[in-house]
Design an enzyme around this catalytic site. Structure first.
Site, PDB file in Angstrom:
ATOM      1  N   GLN A  87       0.888  -1.163   0.000  1.00 54.19           N
ATOM      2  CA  GLN A  87       0.000   0.000   0.000  1.00 54.19           C
ATOM      3  C   GLN A  87       0.922   1.208   0.000  1.00 54.19           C
ATOM      4  OE1 GLN A  87      -3.214   0.910  -0.317  1.00 54.19           O
ATOM      5  NE2 GLN A  87      -2.552   3.009  -0.003  1.00 54.19           N
TER       6      GLN A  87
ATOM      7  N   GLN B  52       0.200   4.597  -1.159  1.00 59.68           N
ATOM      8  CA  GLN B  52      -0.341   5.916  -0.821  1.00 59.68           C
ATOM      9  C   GLN B  52      -0.392   6.068   0.694  1.00 59.68           C
ATOM     10  OE1 GLN B  52      -4.370   6.774  -2.142  1.00 59.68           O
ATOM     11  NE2 GLN B  52      -4.007   8.966  -2.202  1.00 59.68           N
TER      12      GLN B  52
ATOM     13  N   GLY C 162     -10.841   0.516   1.922  1.00 64.24           N
ATOM     14  CA  GLY C 162     -11.959  -0.034   1.165  1.00 64.24           C
ATOM     15  C   GLY C 162     -11.460  -0.408  -0.220  1.00 64.24           C
ATOM     16  N   GLY C 163     -10.769   0.539  -0.805  1.00 69.53           N
ATOM     17  CA  GLY C 163     -10.204   0.295  -2.128  1.00 69.53           C
ATOM     18  C   GLY C 163      -9.014   1.201  -2.339  1.00 69.53           C
ATOM     19  N   MET C 164      -8.163   0.818  -3.279  1.00 66.60           N
ATOM     20  CA  MET C 164      -7.002   1.649  -3.633  1.00 66.60           C
ATOM     21  C   MET C 164      -6.876   1.605  -5.149  1.00 66.60           C
ATOM     22  SD  MET C 164      -4.491   3.585  -2.813  1.00 66.60           S
ATOM     23  CE  MET C 164      -3.604   4.340  -4.170  1.00 66.60           C
ATOM     24  N   GLU C 165      -6.823   2.809  -5.732  1.00 61.44           N
ATOM     25  CA  GLU C 165      -6.946   2.952  -7.186  1.00 61.44           C
ATOM     26  C   GLU C 165      -5.665   2.648  -7.947  1.00 61.44           C
ATOM     27  OE1 GLU C 165      -6.980   5.257  -4.802  1.00 61.44           O
ATOM     28  OE2 GLU C 165      -6.211   7.190  -5.446  1.00 61.44           O
ATOM     29  N   ASN C 166      -4.971   1.555  -7.618  1.00 55.86           N
ATOM     30  CA  ASN C 166      -3.748   1.239  -8.349  1.00 55.86           C
ATOM     31  C   ASN C 166      -4.084   1.074  -9.835  1.00 55.86           C
ATOM     32  OD1 ASN C 166      -2.124   1.274  -5.992  1.00 55.86           O
ATOM     33  ND2 ASN C 166      -3.010  -0.698  -5.422  1.00 55.86           N
TER      34      ASN C 166
ATOM     35  N   HIS D 110     -15.963   4.244  -7.117  1.00 55.51           N
ATOM     36  CA  HIS D 110     -15.034   5.251  -6.597  1.00 55.51           C
ATOM     37  C   HIS D 110     -13.619   5.018  -7.147  1.00 55.51           C
ATOM     38  CE1 HIS D 110     -13.442   8.014  -3.414  1.00 55.51           C
ATOM     39  NE2 HIS D 110     -12.381   7.231  -3.534  1.00 55.51           N
ATOM     40  N   GLU D 111     -13.134   3.802  -7.019  1.00 56.23           N
ATOM     41  CA  GLU D 111     -11.760   3.525  -7.475  1.00 56.23           C
ATOM     42  C   GLU D 111     -11.656   3.679  -8.985  1.00 56.23           C
ATOM     43  OE1 GLU D 111      -9.954   3.723  -5.048  1.00 56.23           O
ATOM     44  OE2 GLU D 111     -11.390   3.163  -3.491  1.00 56.23           O
TER      45      GLU D 111
ATOM     46  N   HIS E 123     -11.218   7.254  -9.942  1.00 53.69           N
ATOM     47  CA  HIS E 123      -9.840   7.727  -9.772  1.00 53.69           C
ATOM     48  C   HIS E 123      -9.006   7.560 -11.055  1.00 53.69           C
ATOM     49  CE1 HIS E 123      -9.275   9.068  -5.664  1.00 53.69           C
ATOM     50  NE2 HIS E 123      -9.722   7.946  -5.130  1.00 53.69           N
TER      51      HIS E 123
ATOM     52  N   GLU F  60      -9.775  13.291  -4.046  1.00 57.03           N
ATOM     53  CA  GLU F  60     -10.898  12.584  -3.425  1.00 57.03           C
ATOM     54  C   GLU F  60     -12.251  13.279  -3.584  1.00 57.03           C
ATOM     55  OE1 GLU F  60     -10.615   9.576  -2.724  1.00 57.03           O
ATOM     56  OE2 GLU F  60      -8.452   9.326  -2.486  1.00 57.03           O
TER      57      GLU F  60
ATOM     58  N   ASP G 127      -1.450  11.126   6.037  1.00 60.88           N
ATOM     59  CA  ASP G 127      -2.612  10.292   6.339  1.00 60.88           C
ATOM     60  C   ASP G 127      -3.613  11.013   7.233  1.00 60.88           C
ATOM     61  OD1 ASP G 127      -1.703   8.214   4.852  1.00 60.88           O
ATOM     62  OD2 ASP G 127      -1.989   6.713   6.438  1.00 60.88           O
TER      63      ASP G 127
ATOM     64  N   ARG H  43      -9.640  -3.013   7.991  1.00 57.71           N
ATOM     65  CA  ARG H  43      -9.940  -1.771   7.283  1.00 57.71           C
ATOM     66  C   ARG H  43      -9.973  -0.612   8.274  1.00 57.71           C
ATOM     67  NH1 ARG H  43     -15.267  -0.974   3.498  1.00 57.71           N
ATOM     68  NH2 ARG H  43     -14.866   1.198   2.898  1.00 57.71           N
TER      69      ARG H  43
ATOM     70  N   LYS I  21     -10.834   2.461   8.316  1.00 59.60           N
ATOM     71  CA  LYS I  21     -12.049   3.263   8.476  1.00 59.60           C
ATOM     72  C   LYS I  21     -13.025   2.641   9.490  1.00 59.60           C
ATOM     73  CE  LYS I  21     -16.146   4.100   5.808  1.00 59.60           C
ATOM     74  NZ  LYS I  21     -16.833   3.874   4.551  1.00 59.60           N
TER      75      LYS I  21
HETATM   76  N1  BES Z   1      -7.010   6.474  -2.470  1.00 61.31           N
HETATM   77  C1  BES Z   1      -7.929   6.162  -1.454  1.00 61.31           C
HETATM   78  C2  BES Z   1      -7.303   5.442  -0.290  1.00 61.31           C
HETATM   79  C3  BES Z   1      -6.179   6.175   0.410  1.00 61.31           C
HETATM   80  C4  BES Z   1      -6.184   7.540   0.588  1.00 61.31           C
HETATM   81  C5  BES Z   1      -5.101   5.461   0.886  1.00 61.31           C
HETATM   82  C6  BES Z   1      -5.122   8.177   1.209  1.00 61.31           C
HETATM   83  C7  BES Z   1      -4.054   6.096   1.526  1.00 61.31           C
HETATM   84  C8  BES Z   1      -4.057   7.470   1.689  1.00 61.31           C
HETATM   85  C9  BES Z   1      -9.094   5.355  -1.996  1.00 61.31           C
HETATM   86  O1  BES Z   1      -9.504   5.734  -3.261  1.00 61.31           O
HETATM   87  C10 BES Z   1     -10.272   5.607  -1.100  1.00 61.31           C
HETATM   88  O2  BES Z   1     -10.696   6.721  -1.035  1.00 61.31           O
HETATM   89  N2  BES Z   1     -10.787   4.566  -0.452  1.00 61.31           N
HETATM   90  C11 BES Z   1     -11.950   4.657   0.391  1.00 61.31           C
HETATM   91  C12 BES Z   1     -13.173   4.192  -0.339  1.00 61.31           C
HETATM   92  C13 BES Z   1     -14.121   5.211  -0.718  1.00 61.31           C
HETATM   93  C14 BES Z   1     -15.380   4.671  -1.363  1.00 61.31           C
HETATM   94  C15 BES Z   1     -14.382   6.362   0.154  1.00 61.31           C
HETATM   95  C16 BES Z   1     -11.770   3.747   1.579  1.00 61.31           C
HETATM   96  O3  BES Z   1     -10.782   3.037   1.642  1.00 61.31           O
HETATM   97  O4  BES Z   1     -12.630   3.722   2.439  1.00 61.31           O
HETATM   98 ZN    ZN Z   2     -10.446   7.643  -3.182  1.00 58.57          ZN
END
Ligand code: BES
Ligand code: ZN
Length: 620
Positions: A158, A160, A287-291, A314-315, A318, A337, A394, A575, A577
């Site tokens: 990971q 980012q 939740g997801g990462m837009e690699n 969402h991803e 991106h 974002e 972060d 996760r 969040k």
């Molecule tokens: N790019 C982010 C995840 C991220 C942001 C990782 C900053 C590290 C530092 C990803 O696109 C994201 O926003 N994921 C969200 C999902 C979304 C639907 C809000 C998540 O992980 O909850």
């Molecule tokens: Zn995002």
């Protein structure tokens, strides 16, 4: 050998001290773009292309790497600076010739160490031999027990926001882009995947070759290795997962192809060829990462009824906002974002309808209000343009970037009308593709393309208030969903007693349950909790968002029937969040704290560093 390197670096350090003073001035013409989270000085010397060789060793949990960077010595300078953290640098060679002098700077807990390499004006290639360390922050090494199949270990990265430097020495700023090729050697039988063109089958040799043809910033470098299989969805989308997860993942994400088509008809062609998703083990911290070309996703979005697939939208979004048009620094994170949250909801609206999108918007808005309340409406961290210099970026991953960013773009959309707004956004991506921009670049673009044509617009949108002031500007648009209004009115009629029998027939979807959970009164007694659980099947929900929201209430009200479910959720799911609100709720009481520590003992080994470093702080 070590001694020689030391002597060389002392010598080199002496030659450098003069140079250091000039660096600052060289940077001043780039003040807007200078990145407080990277040591690189791109106006002097910048990377353009990476050839990466990696060997993955699960027994020592170490990557052995050789990163060959093609560089441009813009300023004909005598050094190039890379970001590194938790890396062991072994040797550096220029243009395939002799050992180069290099030095590692002072270690900063977040930024790591600058790696300064002596170069010549004509240097074209810098090759760095290195090893990662056990604690390298981007990497999570899972033992077989921590995977779905229980047979094979698993590794994922990971990067980012600023963790790419913990597994590849790089210029780790989102303003610096490069293409890459990679060769990765893994144990035979395992599949390796990257944020690049990917294989669909494991290769008996265990050697994989990758190519990312588009220029990307370092935070989009990604690697995963495991017992992984592929299932195609349509001609340009598909799902990778452990065999035990693959079928249900492909079913849940079966609308991916439609999502790409919907996204393209909104804001222009998808420029990354394929859009595949890799479902990771549940310890994945996001939740997801837009690699690029391979979004990484948590299995907790597989609810069985597609109720959480907006994360995939969402991803995917991106691929435009973020991967094409990138925030130049993490202080401009809302550009990534906020735009993505807006775009995500437009994709959801196109595929699942307006009511669905409205509900998600309303849930997002409640989250925004709660975040502003928690941070305080005057907090600097409620400004869209962030200031995270000297801190871990972060800390900027809050509802401000996502939902305040969204709310601002909604104001812009409503002020000029959807048709004009869509044309504006399409043109914005078109004219900034493969570019990194600051909030100020965005302001300039809005002025040039919208405000000069309509001088009254400025007063309507109040852009600088949204971007540079705290709290929520008065011209926000409160989202309204008919279904949620019903819930609100039922809750407000009988303030003292929860009208569960009236609510029950009105609430069926996951969104409605989530909204109800966000709108419940503060005081609930045990009877209320039992009746809520019975009516809406909350403790046993398959929807991780509902689980998290319900478990927060359950902890607050000491609702015992949910205890074992909470414990297993915290042990299995990594996760961030979800972990943060649950642990925050737990530490509010002494008993809760004690229970939290007990759970954390078992759970911590399952969390990625970005999750456990946050929770360590909470439980200190
Ligand atoms: N790019 C982010 C995840 C991220 C942001 C990782 C900053 C590290 C530092 C990803 O696109 C994201 O926003 N994921 C969200 C999902 C979304 C639907 C809000 C998540 O992980 O909850
Ligand atoms: Zn995002």
């Amino acid at each position: 050998m070590k001694k020689l390197a030391l002597c060389l670096s002392i010598l080199f350090a002496a030659c450098q001290s003069n140079k250091d003073q000039t660096k600052k001035t060289a940077q001043t013409d780039l003040t807007d773009k200078s990145d407080p989270h990277s040591y690189a000085i791109p106006s002097d010397a910048i990377v353009r292309h990476l050839d990466l060789e990696l060997a993955v060793d699960f027994s020592s949990q170490i990557l052995t790497g050789k990163a060959v960077w093609e560089i441009e010595n813009v300023n004909a300078t005598d050094s190039i600076v890379f970001d590194t953290r938790q890396l062991q640098i072994e040797k550096v060679i220029l243009d395939a010739q002799k050992d180069a002098q290099f030095k590692l700077g002072k270690n900063d807990p977040y930024l790591g160490q600058a790696l300064t390499i002596k170069i010549q004006p004509g240097t074209k290639k810098v090759a760095i031999w290195y090893k990662t360390m056990k604690e390298s922050g981007a990497l999570q090494w899972l033992n077989p027990q921590q995977t779905a199949g229980k047979k094979s270990p698993f590794l994922f990265t990971q990067s980012q926001a600023i963790l790419a430097r913990t597994w590849v020495p790089c210029q780790d700023s989102p303003a610096i882009r490069f293409n890459y090729n990679a060769s990765v050697t893994v144990p035979k039988g395992m599949l390796a995947l990257m944020s690049a063109e990917n294989p669909t089958k494991s290769n008996p040799s265990g050697i994989y070759h990758f190519r990312q043809p588009n220029p990307i910033p370092a935070y989009l470098l990604a690697l995963a290795v495991g017992d992984i299989e592929f299932k195609s969805i349509d001609s340009r989308t598909g799902v990778y997962a452990e065999p035990a997860t693959l079928t249900k993942a492909a079913k849940e994400f079966s609308d991916m192809g439609k999502m790409v088509t919907a996204a393209e008809s909104l804001y222009g062609p998808y420029l990354w060829n394929r859009f595949d998703v890799l479902v990771l083990p549940p310890s994945f911290p996001f939740g997801g990462m837009e690699n690029p070309m391979l979004t990484f996703a948590t299995p907790t979005i597989i609810a069985g009824d597609k109720s959480l697939v907006s994360v995939i939208a969402h991803e995917l979004a991106h691929s435009w906002s973020g991967n094409l048009t990138t925030n130049a620094t993490w202080n401009d994170f809302w550009l990534n974002e906020g735009f993505t949250t807006y775009f995500e909801r437009r994709i959801v609206e196109a595929i699942y309808g307006r009511e669905e999108a409205m509900m998600q918007e309303a849930i997002g808005f409640s989250a925004l209000q709660a975040t502003i309340k928690e941070l305080g409406p005057k907090s600097e961290d409620t400004k869209l343009k962030g200031n995270f210099a000297g801190r871990d970026p972060d800390e900027g991953v809050t509802d401000i970037a996502y939902e305040k960013g969204y709310a601002f773009l909604k104001v812009l959309e409503q002020s000029i009308g959807r048709t004009a707004f869509d044309a504006f956004v399409t043109e914005y991506f078109q004219s900034h593709k493969f570019k990194s921009i600051t909030t100020e670049d965005f302001v300039f673009y809005v002025q040039k393309n919208l405000l000069v044509k309509d001088p009254k617009l400025s007063n309507k949108i109040k852009m600088s208030e949204w971007l540079y002031e705290s709290g929520l500007p008065a011209n926000f648009i409160k989202p309204s969903s008919e279904k949620f209004k019903n819930i609100d009115s039922l809750l407000s009629v009988s303030k003292n007693k929860l009208p569960i029998s009236l609510l029950k027939p009105k609430i069926s979807s996951a969104n409605e349950k989530l909204y109800l959970l966000s709108a419940l009164p503060d005081s609930l007694d045990n009877k209320d909790m039992i009746r809520l659980d019975e009516a809406f099947q909350l403790t046993n929900s398959n929807n991780a968002e509902i689980q998290c929201a319900w478990y927060t209430h359950a902890i607050r009200h000491n609702y015992k029937p949910a205890k074992s479910a909470i414990e297993s959720f915290l042990i299995n799911v990594g996760r961030r969040k979800f972990l943060i609100p649950l642990y925050k709720e737990l530490v509010k009481t002494e008993d809760g704290k004690e229970w939290a520590r007990k759970i954390y003992n078992k759970a911590r080994p399952n969390y990625h560093a970005v999750a456990y470093s946050t929770i360590d702080e909470l439980l200190k």
